[in-house]
Design a protein around this motif. Structure first.
Motif, mmCIF file in Angstrom:
data_model
loop_
_atom_site.group_PDB
_atom_site.id
_atom_site.type_symbol
_atom_site.label_atom_id
_atom_site.label_comp_id
_atom_site.label_asym_id
_atom_site.label_seq_id
_atom_site.Cartn_x
_atom_site.Cartn_y
_atom_site.Cartn_z
ATOM 1 N N GLY A 2 0.855 -1.319 0.244
ATOM 2 C CA GLY A 2 0.242 0.071 -0.184
ATOM 3 C C GLY A 2 0.929 1.536 0.073
ATOM 4 N N SER A 3 2.253 1.179 0.822
ATOM 5 C CA SER A 3 2.882 2.566 1.226
ATOM 6 C C SER A 3 3.582 2.955 0.087
ATOM 7 C CB SER A 3 3.229 2.390 2.277
ATOM 8 O OG SER A 3 2.832 1.923 2.951
ATOM 9 N N LEU A 4 4.199 1.760 -0.612
ATOM 10 C CA LEU A 4 5.124 1.578 -1.790
ATOM 11 C C LEU A 4 4.016 2.316 -3.683
ATOM 12 C CD1 LEU A 4 7.161 0.538 -3.475
ATOM 13 C CD2 LEU A 4 5.796 -1.848 -4.144
ATOM 14 N N LEU A 5 2.644 1.825 -3.137
ATOM 15 C CA LEU A 5 1.776 2.036 -4.331
ATOM 16 C C LEU A 5 1.532 3.071 -4.432
ATOM 17 C CD1 LEU A 5 -0.576 -0.690 -4.863
ATOM 18 C CD2 LEU A 5 1.006 -0.198 -6.284
ATOM 19 N N ARG A 6 1.661 4.056 -2.845
ATOM 20 C CA ARG A 6 0.829 5.266 -2.738
ATOM 21 C C ARG A 6 2.355 6.268 -3.072
ATOM 22 N NH1 ARG A 6 -4.504 6.998 -1.867
ATOM 23 N NH2 ARG A 6 -5.423 5.248 -0.106
ATOM 24 N N GLU A 7 3.414 5.937 -3.146
ATOM 25 C CA GLU A 7 4.867 6.324 -2.816
ATOM 26 C C GLU A 7 5.328 7.136 -4.743
ATOM 27 O OE1 GLU A 7 7.104 4.540 -0.597
ATOM 28 O OE2 GLU A 7 6.607 4.478 1.373
ATOM 29 N N ASN A 8 4.400 6.244 -4.980
ATOM 30 C CA ASN A 8 4.314 6.448 -6.805
ATOM 31 C C ASN A 8 3.546 6.616 -7.254
ATOM 32 O OD1 ASN A 8 7.053 4.978 -7.895
ATOM 33 N ND2 ASN A 8 5.759 3.502 -5.973
ATOM 34 N N GLY A 9 2.559 7.174 -6.468
ATOM 35 C CA GLY A 9 1.711 7.692 -7.129
ATOM 36 C C GLY A 9 -0.192 7.415 -7.418
ATOM 37 N N TYR A 10 -0.312 5.982 -6.725
ATOM 38 C CA TYR A 10 -1.088 5.711 -7.411
ATOM 39 C C TYR A 10 -1.981 5.283 -5.929
ATOM 40 C CZ TYR A 10 1.451 3.539 -11.409
ATOM 41 O OH TYR A 10 1.530 3.424 -12.456
ATOM 42 N N GLU A 11 -3.562 5.038 -6.024
ATOM 43 C CA GLU A 11 -4.125 5.006 -4.939
ATOM 44 C C GLU A 11 -4.546 2.983 -5.113
ATOM 45 O OE1 GLU A 11 -8.809 5.326 -4.369
ATOM 46 O OE2 GLU A 11 -8.484 6.061 -5.950
ATOM 47 N N PRO A 12 -3.675 2.499 -3.639
ATOM 48 C CA PRO A 12 -4.524 0.625 -3.731
ATOM 49 C C PRO A 12 -5.784 0.977 -3.813
ATOM 50 C CG PRO A 12 -2.921 1.775 -2.039
ATOM 51 C CD PRO A 12 -3.692 2.940 -3.289
ATOM 52 N N ILE A 13 -6.407 -0.097 -4.556
ATOM 53 C CA ILE A 13 -7.168 -0.960 -3.826
ATOM 54 C C ILE A 13 -7.955 -1.944 -4.800
ATOM 55 C CG2 ILE A 13 -9.773 -0.346 -5.375
ATOM 56 C CD1 ILE A 13 -9.174 1.645 -4.453
ATOM 57 N N PHE A 14 -8.638 -3.434 -3.514
ATOM 58 C CA PHE A 14 -8.335 -4.023 -2.584
ATOM 59 C C PHE A 14 -9.749 -4.317 -2.984
ATOM 60 C CE2 PHE A 14 -5.214 -5.602 -0.055
ATOM 61 C CZ PHE A 14 -4.445 -6.703 -1.199
ATOM 62 N N LEU A 15 -10.138 -5.627 -3.864
ATOM 63 C CA LEU A 15 -11.838 -6.060 -4.852
ATOM 64 C C LEU A 15 -11.199 -7.473 -4.224
ATOM 65 C CD1 LEU A 15 -12.342 -4.519 -7.830
ATOM 66 C CD2 LEU A 15 -12.837 -3.427 -5.777
ATOM 67 N N ILE A 16 -12.313 -7.390 -2.685
ATOM 68 C CA ILE A 16 -12.415 -8.909 -2.347
ATOM 69 C C ILE A 16 -13.926 -9.178 -2.792
ATOM 70 C CG2 ILE A 16 -12.297 -9.954 0.012
ATOM 71 C CD1 ILE A 16 -10.453 -7.381 0.409
ATOM 72 N N LEU A 17 -13.825 -10.709 -2.899
ATOM 73 C CA LEU A 17 -15.273 -11.297 -3.270
ATOM 74 C C LEU A 17 -15.918 -11.410 -2.466
ATOM 75 C CD1 LEU A 17 -17.165 -11.760 -5.786
ATOM 76 C CD2 LEU A 17 -16.161 -14.068 -5.420
ATOM 77 N N ARG A 18 -15.710 -12.725 -1.362
ATOM 78 C CA ARG A 18 -16.163 -12.611 -0.226
ATOM 79 C C ARG A 18 -15.741 -11.597 1.327
ATOM 80 N NH1 ARG A 18 -18.435 -17.914 -0.246
ATOM 81 N NH2 ARG A 18 -18.181 -17.726 2.091
ATOM 82 N N LYS A 19 -16.892 -11.700 2.012
ATOM 83 C CA LYS A 19 -17.139 -10.481 2.987
ATOM 84 C C LYS A 19 -16.588 -11.445 4.373
ATOM 85 C CE LYS A 19 -20.578 -8.062 3.138
ATOM 86 N NZ LYS A 19 -22.055 -7.636 3.551
ATOM 87 N N ASP A 20 -16.336 -12.316 4.288
ATOM 88 C CA ASP A 20 -15.506 -13.613 5.821
ATOM 89 C C ASP A 20 -14.277 -13.496 5.666
ATOM 90 O OD1 ASP A 20 -15.670 -14.763 3.054
ATOM 91 O OD2 ASP A 20 -16.023 -16.676 4.610
ATOM 92 N N ASN A 21 -13.783 -12.259 5.284
ATOM 93 C CA ASN A 21 -12.337 -12.421 5.502
ATOM 94 C C ASN A 21 -11.932 -12.232 7.275
ATOM 95 O OD1 ASN A 21 -11.400 -11.659 2.457
ATOM 96 N ND2 ASN A 21 -13.076 -10.439 3.577
ATOM 97 N N LEU A 22 -10.320 -12.603 7.216
ATOM 98 C CA LEU A 22 -9.766 -12.507 8.606
ATOM 99 C C LEU A 22 -10.085 -10.905 8.903
ATOM 100 C CD1 LEU A 22 -8.764 -13.563 11.044
ATOM 101 C CD2 LEU A 22 -6.323 -13.188 9.891
ATOM 102 N N ALA A 23 -10.335 -10.614 10.002
ATOM 103 C CA ALA A 23 -10.230 -9.455 10.107
ATOM 104 C C ALA A 23 -8.975 -8.668 10.544
ATOM 105 C CB ALA A 23 -11.033 -9.231 11.882
ATOM 106 N N ALA A 24 -7.971 -9.460 10.990
ATOM 107 C CA ALA A 24 -6.961 -8.729 11.302
ATOM 108 C C ALA A 24 -6.205 -8.316 10.417
ATOM 109 C CB ALA A 24 -5.736 -10.200 11.724
ATOM 110 N N ALA A 25 -6.671 -9.381 8.721
ATOM 111 C CA ALA A 25 -6.250 -8.524 7.417
ATOM 112 C C ALA A 25 -6.647 -7.654 7.275
ATOM 113 C CB ALA A 25 -5.772 -10.254 6.776
ATOM 114 N N ILE A 26 -7.376 -7.331 7.347
ATOM 115 C CA ILE A 26 -8.234 -6.138 6.667
ATOM 116 C C ILE A 26 -7.853 -5.144 7.721
ATOM 117 C CG2 ILE A 26 -10.820 -4.870 6.052
ATOM 118 C CD1 ILE A 26 -10.507 -7.419 4.630
ATOM 119 N N THR A 27 -7.857 -4.980 8.449
ATOM 120 C CA THR A 27 -7.134 -4.092 9.144
ATOM 121 C C THR A 27 -5.879 -3.794 8.512
ATOM 122 O OG1 THR A 27 -7.965 -4.751 11.546
ATOM 123 C CG2 THR A 27 -6.341 -3.268 11.567
ATOM 124 N N ALA A 28 -4.516 -4.575 7.995
ATOM 125 C CA ALA A 28 -3.548 -4.754 7.557
ATOM 126 C C ALA A 28 -4.034 -3.547 6.447
ATOM 127 C CB ALA A 28 -2.352 -5.668 7.780
#
Length: 182
Positions: free
Chosen positions: A115-141
């Motif tokens: 995320g930081s690498l992409l922002r430093e290079n002028g991009y907006e990082p976007i995650f498109l995750i199909l499922r909603k049952d994701n690990l909360a710690a991973a979403i927070t990260a």
């Protein structure tokens, strides 16, 4: 005192394992499962295989929709040995995931770093995750790594707004059209 400390460790892991079993026994369907008439029970027989294959299918569908409908589409970015996203549309660096179930420290560090690498290079990082049952710690990260995170219907809506194509409707119309043979 030692036994009490050890019991505390065991209780912590018991609770963690109980939560993990609950999440893994999810009987929710998603549009890709429905296209292939893939039952939650069959998917549970080999979670890793189905997660990997459905994840690649989701990635290729998102790439194809964006390639076809966006004039400013570009393929995945590479920074030396890293490929932090699957595709780019304009300044949006988009990574797709079927589900994020891993909470190991290496994976979480990678989400933050990319995320930081992409922002430093002028991009907006976007995650498109199909499922909603994701690990909360991973979403927070991901959020700490400044990713825009879209899950479930929100990921379909993001794609529809970006491309003008309703991928969810496309998949829903094809529910059962490509059944998995057993």
């Amino acid at each position: 005192m030692t036994e009490q400390s050890l019991e505390s460790v065991l209780i912590k892991y018991q609770n963690s394992f109980a939560e993990k079993v609950y999440l893994d026994e999810n009987d929710d369907h998603d549009p890709l499962m429905d296209v292939f008439s893939l039952s939650p029970q069959l998917k549970r027989e080999n979670r890793q295989y189905w997660g990997r294959e459905l994840g690649m299918c989701w990635q290729l569908l998102a790439i194809e929709v964006c390639r076809t409908h966006c004039n400013n589409f570009r393929p995945a970015l590479r920074f030396e040995n890293d490929e932090p996203c699957d595709l780019v549309v304009g300044n949006r660096a988009i990574d797709t995931k079927y589900r994020i179930g891993s909470g190991d420290s290496g994976t979480l560090k990678k989400f933050k770093f990319y995320g930081s690498l992409l922002r430093e290079n002028g991009y907006e990082p976007i995650f498109l995750i199909l499922r909603k049952d994701n690990l909360a710690a991973a979403i927070t990260a991901c959020q700490v790594g400044t990713w825009g995170v879209y899950t479930g219907d929100d990921s379909f809506e993001f794609l529809r707004n970006l491309t003008g194509f309703d991928l969810k409707a496309f998949l829903t119309e094809r529910a059962g059209a490509y059944p998995v043979n057993r």
